[in-house]
Design a protein around this motif. Structure first.
Motif, short mmCIF file in Angstrom:
data_model
loop_
_atom_site.label_atom_id
_atom_site.label_comp_id
_atom_site.label_asym_id
_atom_site.label_seq_id
_atom_site.Cartn_x
_atom_site.Cartn_y
_atom_site.Cartn_z
N GLN A 205 -7.81 -3.54 -8.07
CA GLN A 205 -6.77 -3.12 -9.01
C GLN A 205 -5.62 -4.12 -8.96
O GLN A 205 -5.45 -4.84 -8.00
N PRO A 206 -4.82 -4.13 -10.02
CA PRO A 206 -3.71 -5.08 -10.02
C PRO A 206 -2.68 -4.76 -8.95
O PRO A 206 -2.55 -3.62 -8.52
N ASP A 207 -1.98 -5.76 -8.50
CA ASP A 207 -0.90 -5.48 -7.57
C ASP A 207 0.37 -6.17 -8.05
O ASP A 207 0.84 -5.94 -9.12
N GLY B 167 -6.11 -0.81 -3.44
CA GLY B 167 -5.27 -1.80 -4.08
C GLY B 167 -5.94 -3.14 -4.14
O GLY B 167 -6.93 -3.35 -4.81
N ARG B 168 -5.43 -4.00 -3.35
CA ARG B 168 -5.80 -5.40 -3.41
C ARG B 168 -7.28 -5.60 -3.16
O ARG B 168 -7.91 -6.43 -3.75
N SER C 42 -2.16 16.89 -5.61
CA SER C 42 -1.00 16.58 -4.76
C SER C 42 -1.39 15.79 -3.53
O SER C 42 -0.56 15.57 -2.64
N VAL C 43 -2.66 15.40 -3.47
CA VAL C 43 -3.16 14.66 -2.31
C VAL C 43 -3.69 13.31 -2.77
O VAL C 43 -4.35 13.21 -3.80
N VAL C 44 -3.37 12.28 -2.00
CA VAL C 44 -3.93 10.93 -2.22
C VAL C 44 -4.48 10.44 -0.89
O VAL C 44 -3.91 10.73 0.16
N THR C 45 -5.61 9.75 -0.94
CA THR C 45 -6.12 9.12 0.27
C THR C 45 -6.18 7.61 0.10
O THR C 45 -6.41 7.11 -1.00
N LEU C 46 -5.97 6.92 1.22
CA LEU C 46 -6.09 5.45 1.23
C LEU C 46 -7.38 5.03 1.92
O LEU C 46 -7.72 3.84 1.92
N ALA C 47 -8.08 5.96 2.52
CA ALA C 47 -9.18 5.54 3.41
C ALA C 47 -10.42 6.43 3.38
O ALA C 47 -11.36 6.14 4.10
N THR D 71 0.84 -1.21 0.00
CA THR D 71 0.00 0.00 0.00
C THR D 71 0.87 1.26 0.00
O THR D 71 0.62 2.20 -0.75
N ALA D 72 1.88 1.26 0.85
CA ALA D 72 2.77 2.43 0.95
C ALA D 72 3.47 2.68 -0.38
O ALA D 72 3.54 3.82 -0.86
N THR D 73 3.97 1.62 -0.99
CA THR D 73 4.71 1.76 -2.25
C THR D 73 3.80 2.32 -3.34
O THR D 73 4.17 3.24 -4.09
#
Ligand SMILES: NC(=O)c1ccc[n+]([C@@H]2O[C@H](COP(=O)([O-])OP(=O)(O)OC[C@H]3O[C@@H](n4cnc5c(N)ncnc54)[C@H](OP(=O)(O)O)[C@@H]3O)[C@@H](O)[C@H]2O)c1
Length: 312
Positions: free
Chosen positions: A256-258, A251-252, A232-237, A130-132
């Motif tokens: 989406q592909p991982d 991601g997973r 310039s902003v991305v969210t994961l949640a 996720t971080a990558t």
């Protein structure tokens, strides 16, 4: 095989150590004898029955998306790995779990570095992937100033180190009693919650180039204010991200592909002493309910891990 599992949704006490059918690896998968498996927010939400991704979850369900262990079976079309290899990674995506058991099937993995304990390796998979993915999406490189909202948790504590390893300057939010923890990870800490732009500006005259929201706590407009642009902003949640023009990286579990995204390079950093997976607490498998209780309780710093070699 033995497995930590639940047969009905509910509080941590629904978790039991019982028996389950052994999983078999398909093509491009390996099976491991599990040494350690992490407890993640998705495991808590699935157990509570509150996760939309778990709507059609088959019960009994074995929680856990990340594990480390020793390969004992190899699926078709896997090359470069042999039975007995020590690996870490993340489980079969379609099952949304399966890690907290005697055997687990991994979808993506890398060699366990000597520089990581089993517990650290078992906690690394999804966080590193996720971080990558997020750091790539944000284009983090040498000299970038990155603000991470929710920096002390399981994903955040990995993000900040991998960003620093790319040469970024990292500012991270946490509650005050987690500031020391963040400093130890090379992060400039600031309190989380409303009024973030003023606190960050007080900390630093340098502008924030990029921001990553790991917490999903409603900070997107403040993160845009700090970076100057939604790009310039991305969210994961934060599932309301599109209303702000912000990218939500799923991601997973978003389909989406991982791949082996970042696992091998994080392992190499760990061997050079430049990356570690913060482990908050380790519980034996038969104390999985306590592990879930701890994982839900602030202050959340790093990961809670189950030791699958201890069953009672
Ligand atoms: N998109 C993806 O691919 C992906 C992948 C993995 C995880 N996730 C999601 O990412 C989120 C974080 O996962 P995680 O494993 O890091 O969770 P975690 O270990 O529970 O950590 C969450 C962190 O957020 C902090 N926090 C709480 N309230 C906050 C606020 N108002 N502002 C800023 N920070 C706050 C917590 O601090 P305290 O405990 O001190 O309050 C904690 O350190 C979860 O929602 C998870 O489902 C997404």
């Amino acid at each position: 095989m033995f497995a930590v599992q639940f047969e009905r949704f509910g509080p941590p006490e629904v978790l039991t150590l019982g028996t389950a059918p052994e999983p078999r690896p398909g093509p491009h998968q390996v099976r491991i004898a599990v040494k350690a498996a992490a407890v993640s927010p998705v495991d808590l939400a699935l157990r509570e029955g509150s996760s939309p991704t778990g709507e059609n979850l088959a019960l009994p369900h074995i929680p856990g998306v990340d594990a480390a262990g020793v390969i004992d079976e190899i699926g078709d079309e896997v090359t470069g790995y042999a039975i007995g290899d020590e690996v870490f990674g993340a489980v079969d995506v379609a099952r949304l779990g399966g890690a907290s058991a005697q055997y687990a099937v991994l979808d993506f993995w890398a060699r366990k570095p000597h520089g990581m304990t089993w517990a650290e390796a078992g906690a690394a998979g999804t966080g590193v992937e996720t971080a990558t993915r997020a750091l790539d999406l944000l284009g983090i490189r040498d000299g970038t100033t990155l603000l991470v909202d929710g920096a002390a948790g399981g994903v955040g504590s990995i993000v900040v180190q991998l960003a620093a390893a790319r040469g970024a300057r990292v500012i991270g939010t946490a509650r005050p009693d987690s500031h020391r923890f963040l400093r130890e990870l090379g992060v400039e800490p600031v309190d989380y919650g409303r009024g973030l732009p003023a606190r960050v500006r007080a900390l630093s005259a340098t502008p924030v180039d990029r921001a990553l929201d790991v917490a999903g706590a409603g900070s997107l407009s403040e993160l845009i204010e700090l970076t100057g642009t939604a790009d310039s902003v991305v969210t994961l949640a934060d599932f309301g991200a599109s209303a702000y023009g912000v990218r939500l990286s799923l991601g997973r579990f978003g389909g989406q592909p991982d791949g082996v995204h970042g696992l091998t390079s994080a392992a190499a950093l760990a061997d050079r002493g430049r990356f570690r997976v913060p482990v908050r607490e380790i519980y034996p498998a038969h104390q999985a309910a306590r592990a879930h209780e701890t994982a839900a309780r602030p202050p959340r710093r790093g990961k809670v891990v189950l030791d699958l070699t201890r069953t009672g």
